[in-house]
Design a protein around this motif. Structure first.
Motif, mmCIF file in Angstrom:
data_model
loop_
_atom_site.group_PDB
_atom_site.id
_atom_site.type_symbol
_atom_site.label_atom_id
_atom_site.label_comp_id
_atom_site.label_asym_id
_atom_site.label_seq_id
_atom_site.Cartn_x
_atom_site.Cartn_y
_atom_site.Cartn_z
ATOM 1 N N THR A 4 -3.643 -5.769 -5.459
ATOM 2 C CA THR A 4 -3.942 -5.560 -4.045
ATOM 3 C C THR A 4 -4.118 -4.084 -3.735
ATOM 4 O O THR A 4 -5.063 -3.683 -3.045
ATOM 5 N N PHE A 5 -3.214 -3.260 -4.261
ATOM 6 C CA PHE A 5 -3.296 -1.817 -4.030
ATOM 7 C C PHE A 5 -4.569 -1.237 -4.651
ATOM 8 O O PHE A 5 -5.242 -0.404 -4.046
ATOM 9 N N GLY A 6 -4.905 -1.698 -5.856
ATOM 10 C CA GLY A 6 -6.118 -1.214 -6.527
ATOM 11 C C GLY A 6 -7.369 -1.584 -5.756
ATOM 12 O O GLY A 6 -8.285 -0.754 -5.611
ATOM 13 N N LEU A 7 -7.418 -2.825 -5.263
ATOM 14 C CA LEU A 7 -8.574 -3.266 -4.476
ATOM 15 C C LEU A 7 -8.673 -2.467 -3.188
ATOM 16 O O LEU A 7 -9.769 -2.036 -2.788
ATOM 17 N N GLY A 12 -11.214 1.525 0.123
ATOM 18 C CA GLY A 12 -10.965 2.645 1.031
ATOM 19 C C GLY A 12 -11.615 3.939 0.596
ATOM 20 O O GLY A 12 -12.184 4.656 1.419
ATOM 21 N N VAL A 13 -11.555 4.249 -0.708
ATOM 22 C CA VAL A 13 -11.989 5.558 -1.186
ATOM 23 C C VAL A 13 -13.461 5.586 -1.595
ATOM 24 O O VAL A 13 -14.141 6.604 -1.393
ATOM 25 N N ALA A 14 -13.968 4.503 -2.175
ATOM 26 C CA ALA A 14 -15.347 4.493 -2.675
ATOM 27 C C ALA A 14 -16.380 4.862 -1.604
ATOM 28 O O ALA A 14 -17.279 5.674 -1.867
ATOM 29 N N VAL A 59 2.572 5.935 10.468
ATOM 30 C CA VAL A 59 2.967 5.892 11.876
ATOM 31 C C VAL A 59 2.282 4.720 12.567
ATOM 32 O O VAL A 59 2.886 4.006 13.380
ATOM 33 N N TYR A 60 1.022 4.490 12.226
ATOM 34 C CA TYR A 60 0.200 3.443 12.843
ATOM 35 C C TYR A 60 0.841 2.060 12.710
ATOM 36 O O TYR A 60 0.790 1.243 13.640
ATOM 37 N N THR A 61 1.458 1.803 11.550
ATOM 38 C CA THR A 61 2.020 0.466 11.313
ATOM 39 C C THR A 61 3.135 0.119 12.290
ATOM 40 O O THR A 61 3.383 -1.062 12.562
ATOM 41 N N TYR A 118 -5.146 -2.452 2.688
ATOM 42 C CA TYR A 118 -3.941 -2.917 1.998
ATOM 43 C C TYR A 118 -3.072 -3.765 2.936
ATOM 44 O O TYR A 118 -2.573 -4.825 2.551
ATOM 45 N N TYR A 119 -2.903 -3.289 4.149
ATOM 46 C CA TYR A 119 -2.082 -4.007 5.124
ATOM 47 C C TYR A 119 -2.651 -5.404 5.384
ATOM 48 O O TYR A 119 -1.908 -6.395 5.398
ATOM 49 N N LEU A 120 -3.958 -5.492 5.573
ATOM 50 C CA LEU A 120 -4.582 -6.782 5.872
ATOM 51 C C LEU A 120 -4.562 -7.715 4.664
ATOM 52 O O LEU A 120 -4.393 -8.929 4.814
ATOM 53 N N LEU A 121 -4.722 -7.148 3.470
ATOM 54 C CA LEU A 121 -4.647 -7.968 2.253
ATOM 55 C C LEU A 121 -3.249 -8.548 2.074
ATOM 56 O O LEU A 121 -3.089 -9.718 1.727
ATOM 57 N N GLU A 122 -2.247 -7.726 2.303
ATOM 58 C CA GLU A 122 -0.863 -8.189 2.189
ATOM 59 C C GLU A 122 -0.556 -9.238 3.260
ATOM 60 O O GLU A 122 0.142 -10.222 3.008
#
Length: 235
Positions: A4-7, A12-14, A59-61, A118-122
């Motif tokens: 999940t983190f890798g995806l 996010g970065v690509a 902070v957003y979370t 990541y948040y939405l995937l989790e």
């Protein structure tokens, strides 16, 4: 969790790396003999943006449930971070400041997008192809808006017209965030998908205008302020 983190990292970065290459390739070696900015300084600002985005998303979370508050407060905070980092005397009235603002904005956008993904995937637990497409659209849109906001705030500092151009960046970012509110509230149905599509349109138009239409003229204007002239500014 690692998958999940890798995806999330790729999503996010690509986009930030692709946007970096697409815009900067005409302004640096080998396209021009004398680059319009310093690569080390650009990447330092990019890393600062990555760090700032990580902190801001943490902070957003804590405000996740307050969608309207998030849209207004964080659109303002993101642009203020860009301004606080860039608004140093050594960046004033310098044409390369615009590019450093771009790097800072891309870094901020990359980690904000990565954190959101990541948040939405989790939260979802599992996700299908349609969900991946939606996450990519959101990441690309977010990175485009913050990259363009970085260019706008960079122009503000370079021209020392801080309030005027920073307000423009805040306004567009706020509209972008508010347009997305229906998607975060409902995530399904016509209204949610319309909000997602409209946010992408806003991001593409803003990014294209700042990064491809306006950037050559902005560089030319700031160089003129410095008493310099270059004949190799990309068109």
């Amino acid at each position: 969790m690692e998958l999940t983190f890798g995806l999330a990292a790729v999503i996010g970065v690509a986009p930030a790396m692709i946007m970096m290459y697409a815009v900067l390739r005409k302004y640096t070696y080998p396209a021009v003999k004398n680059p319009f900015f310093s690569d080390p300084t650009f990447f330092k600002l990019f890393v600062v943006g990555l760090i700032a985005g990580t902190v801001l998303f943490s902070v957003y979370t804590y405000f996740w449930g307050n969608v309207m508050i998030n849209a207004i407060m964080f659109s303002l905070l993101e642009c203020l971070i860009l301004l606080v980092v860039l608004n140093l005397k050594r960046f004033h009235r310098k044409s390369d400041t615009v590019f450093y603002g771009y790097g800072l904005g891309l870094g901020l956008g990359a980690t904000m997008s990565m954190g959101m993904t990541y948040y939405l995937l989790e939260l979802a637990g599992s996700i299908d192809a349609q969900g991946i497409v939606i996450l990519v659209i959101m990441a690309v849109s977010k990175t485009m808006v913050l990259g363009a906001a970085g260019l706008t705030v960079g122009e503000a500092v370079a021209k020392t017209r801080i309030a005027e151009f920073t307000a423009q960046a805040v306004l567009v970012n706020m509209v972008f965030q508010l347009v997305l509110v229906p998607w975060f509230m409902y995530s399904e149905g016509f209204g949610a998908y319309l909000a997602l599509a409209m946010s992408l349109i806003i991001a593409v138009v803003y990014f294209y205008k700042t990064a491809f239409v306006s950037l050559p003229n902005v560089v030319r204007e700031v160089l003129r302020q410095e008493g310099k002239k270059r004949d190799d500014i990309p068109k």
